[in-house]
Write a protein that holds these residues in place. Structure first.
Motif, PDB file in Angstrom:
ATOM      1  N   UNK A   1       0.829  -1.207   0.000  1.00  0.00           N
ATOM      2  CA  UNK A   1       0.000   0.000   0.000  1.00  0.00           C
ATOM      3  C   UNK A   1       0.860   1.251   0.000  1.00  0.00           C
ATOM      4  N   UNK A   2       1.890   1.257   0.855  1.00  0.00           N
ATOM      5  CA  UNK A   2       2.738   2.448   0.976  1.00  0.00           C
ATOM      6  C   UNK A   2       3.515   2.709  -0.299  1.00  0.00           C
ATOM      7  N   UNK A   3       4.047   1.631  -0.906  1.00  0.00           N
ATOM      8  CA  UNK A   3       4.781   1.817  -2.142  1.00  0.00           C
ATOM      9  C   UNK A   3       3.869   2.298  -3.252  1.00  0.00           C
ATOM     10  N   UNK A   4       2.631   1.775  -3.276  1.00  0.00           N
ATOM     11  CA  UNK A   4       1.673   2.227  -4.290  1.00  0.00           C
ATOM     12  C   UNK A   4       1.347   3.691  -4.084  1.00  0.00           C
ATOM     13  N   UNK A   5       1.188   4.092  -2.814  1.00  0.00           N
ATOM     14  CA  UNK A   5       0.898   5.486  -2.506  1.00  0.00           C
ATOM     15  C   UNK A   5       2.031   6.383  -2.967  1.00  0.00           C
TER      16      UNK A   5
ATOM     17  N   UNK B   1       8.496  11.889  -2.090  1.00  0.00           N
ATOM     18  CA  UNK B   1       8.793  11.245  -0.810  1.00  0.00           C
ATOM     19  C   UNK B   1       8.483  12.120   0.402  1.00  0.00           C
ATOM     20  N   UNK B   2       8.628  13.419   0.268  1.00  0.00           N
ATOM     21  CA  UNK B   2       8.496  14.294   1.432  1.00  0.00           C
ATOM     22  C   UNK B   2       7.635  15.522   1.129  1.00  0.00           C
ATOM     23  N   UNK B   3       6.737  15.846   2.050  1.00  0.00           N
ATOM     24  CA  UNK B   3       6.099  17.151   2.015  1.00  0.00           C
ATOM     25  C   UNK B   3       7.189  18.170   2.323  1.00  0.00           C
ATOM     26  N   UNK B   4       7.096  19.360   1.759  1.00  0.00           N
ATOM     27  CA  UNK B   4       8.232  20.277   1.808  1.00  0.00           C
ATOM     28  C   UNK B   4       8.554  20.796   3.210  1.00  0.00           C
ATOM     29  N   UNK B   5       7.600  20.798   4.127  1.00  0.00           N
ATOM     30  CA  UNK B   5       7.948  21.124   5.512  1.00  0.00           C
ATOM     31  C   UNK B   5       8.917  20.079   6.067  1.00  0.00           C
ATOM     32  N   UNK B   6       8.658  18.818   5.755  1.00  0.00           N
ATOM     33  CA  UNK B   6       9.552  17.746   6.199  1.00  0.00           C
ATOM     34  C   UNK B   6      10.919  17.899   5.538  1.00  0.00           C
ATOM     35  N   UNK B   7      10.932  18.254   4.261  1.00  0.00           N
ATOM     36  CA  UNK B   7      12.198  18.477   3.559  1.00  0.00           C
ATOM     37  C   UNK B   7      13.004  19.583   4.238  1.00  0.00           C
ATOM     38  N   UNK B   8      12.305  20.621   4.666  1.00  0.00           N
ATOM     39  CA  UNK B   8      13.002  21.714   5.369  1.00  0.00           C
ATOM     40  C   UNK B   8      13.613  21.192   6.671  1.00  0.00           C
ATOM     41  N   UNK B   9      12.895  20.340   7.358  1.00  0.00           N
ATOM     42  CA  UNK B   9      13.412  19.770   8.600  1.00  0.00           C
ATOM     43  C   UNK B   9      14.677  18.958   8.344  1.00  0.00           C
ATOM     44  N   UNK B  10      14.703  18.198   7.250  1.00  0.00           N
ATOM     45  CA  UNK B  10      15.899  17.420   6.918  1.00  0.00           C
ATOM     46  C   UNK B  10      17.087  18.342   6.684  1.00  0.00           C
TER      47      UNK B  10
ATOM     48  N   UNK C   1      -0.469  14.229   5.160  1.00  0.00           N
ATOM     49  CA  UNK C   1      -0.385  12.827   4.771  1.00  0.00           C
ATOM     50  C   UNK C   1       0.993  12.306   5.149  1.00  0.00           C
ATOM     51  N   UNK C   2       1.030  11.360   6.070  1.00  0.00           N
ATOM     52  CA  UNK C   2       2.315  10.849   6.547  1.00  0.00           C
ATOM     53  C   UNK C   2       3.065  10.204   5.398  1.00  0.00           C
ATOM     54  N   UNK C   3       4.284  10.650   5.188  1.00  0.00           N
ATOM     55  CA  UNK C   3       5.086  10.170   4.074  1.00  0.00           C
ATOM     56  C   UNK C   3       5.734   8.831   4.363  1.00  0.00           C
ATOM     57  N   UNK C   4       6.358   8.288   3.351  1.00  0.00           N
ATOM     58  CA  UNK C   4       6.945   6.954   3.428  1.00  0.00           C
ATOM     59  C   UNK C   4       8.074   6.877   4.448  1.00  0.00           C
ATOM     60  N   UNK C   5       8.761   7.990   4.704  1.00  0.00           N
ATOM     61  CA  UNK C   5       9.923   7.961   5.596  1.00  0.00           C
ATOM     62  C   UNK C   5       9.826   8.974   6.736  1.00  0.00           C
ATOM     63  N   UNK C   6       8.681   9.580   6.971  1.00  0.00           N
ATOM     64  CA  UNK C   6       8.570  10.660   7.952  1.00  0.00           C
ATOM     65  C   UNK C   6       8.979  10.214   9.357  1.00  0.00           C
ATOM     66  N   UNK C   7       8.403   9.117   9.838  1.00  0.00           N
ATOM     67  CA  UNK C   7       8.712   8.676  11.206  1.00  0.00           C
ATOM     68  C   UNK C   7      10.149   8.180  11.324  1.00  0.00           C
ATOM     69  N   UNK C   8      10.661   7.580  10.276  1.00  0.00           N
ATOM     70  CA  UNK C   8      12.066   7.149  10.297  1.00  0.00           C
ATOM     71  C   UNK C   8      12.986   8.350  10.479  1.00  0.00           C
ATOM     72  N   UNK C   9      12.778   9.398   9.690  1.00  0.00           N
ATOM     73  CA  UNK C   9      13.647  10.577   9.780  1.00  0.00           C
ATOM     74  C   UNK C   9      13.537  11.232  11.151  1.00  0.00           C
TER      75      UNK C   9
END
Length: 274
Positions: free
Chosen positions: A7-11, A151-160, A185-193
């Motif tokens: 499901x996540x990969x399809x998303x 892979x990332x919403x841009x707020x998350x990208x800014x955090x990285x 929408x929780x991204x594929x790697x949000x919680x990991x990062x």
């Protein structure tokens, strides 16, 4: 492959498709607005990019977009599309000149893309932060869009980016704030990062909490590796997790990116040496 993983990969693939093909324009909008010049430029650009399906390194592709620019030098779309070809070919000077022009003409539509390219291809973290924060001024309370790869919403990208320049607490605050937003929408790697950033600050409870949440979204070798590191630090049995991380890596369940390597990517050698 487990159902949740599928499901996540399809998303993720849906997001990539949306943000790739979403760049296509409806030229009739310009005609309805009475801008016949931009309408003609748009038609030429769309003909070149989509209808003719030309390879991006084909001279006809670049020439077609140059014709669109000649028709209307104030139309941002052909500048951006040309810039992609130069980015992929390694001509970064031409890329920057073209994408800067696109941003100048249409900051709303191009700041996010330039920010992601700065982050992904050049590791220009401060430049990416500047672009994303400029976009936040345009959309102070809303959605900014996604990275070009979905892979990332841009707020998350800014955090990285903040994490990459050593401002870990600020990165944590940004991601936590974004995850608490009910519209995110929780991204594929949000919680990991987020988990890795907590781990780097010595907050192992919070790190493990996020690695466990990540496992429910999509579990992969890097995430399992960090769970094993937490267990090792706590003097608990970590070898089963280490072996599972190696198995997952060998099965291809890793952080994937078509052009570059993900931030906080882990390699098999690191896992094996744990």
């Amino acid at each position: 492959m487990e159902k949740s993983t599928k499901y996540c990969l399809s998303f993720q693939l849906i997001l990539v498709a949306f943000f790739t093909y979403g760049q296509s324009l409806n030229c009739n909008v310009f005609r309805m607005e009475g801008d016949s010049v931009k309408f003609k430029a748009c038609e030429k650009a769309i003909e070149t990019v989509y209808n003719n399906r030309l390879y991006q390194f084909d001279q006809r592709f670049l020439d077609g977009l140059s014709e669109a620019i000649k028709i209307d030098p104030n139309f941002d779309y052909p500048y951006r599309e040309q810039s992609v070809a130069y980015l992929k070919s390694g001509d970064f000077v031409s890329w920057k000149n073209l994408i800067d022009k696109a941003v100048e003409l249409n900051p709303k539509g191009n700041l996010g893309y330039r920010a992601w390219c700065r982050y992904q291809f050049f590791r220009d973290y401060r430049g990416a932060i500047t672009d994303i924060e400029a976009l936040e001024k345009i959309y102070p309370t809303g959605y900014l869009g996604y990275s070009a790869n979905g892979d990332y919403e841009l707020h998350i990208a800014k955090a990285l980016c903040y994490s990459a320049i050593g401002q870990k607490e600020k990165a944590i605050s940004i991601i936590e704030n974004q995850l608490s937003n009910k519209d995110h929408n929780v991204g594929l790697y949000d919680h990991y990062q987020l988990g890795v950033t907590y781990f780097e600050t010595g907050k192992y409870d919070k790190a493990l909490e996020n690695f466990e949440k990540q496992s429910k979204v999509y579990d992969f070798a890097e995430n399992i590796y960090f769970k094993s590191k937490v267990s090792k630090i706590r003097n608990k049995d970590y070898l089963d997790l280490k072996n599972l991380a190696l198995k997952s890596y060998d099965e291809g369940k890793t952080m994937l990116e078509g052009y570059t390597h993900h931030f906080n990517k882990v390699y098999r050698k690191q896992i094996a040496e744990l």
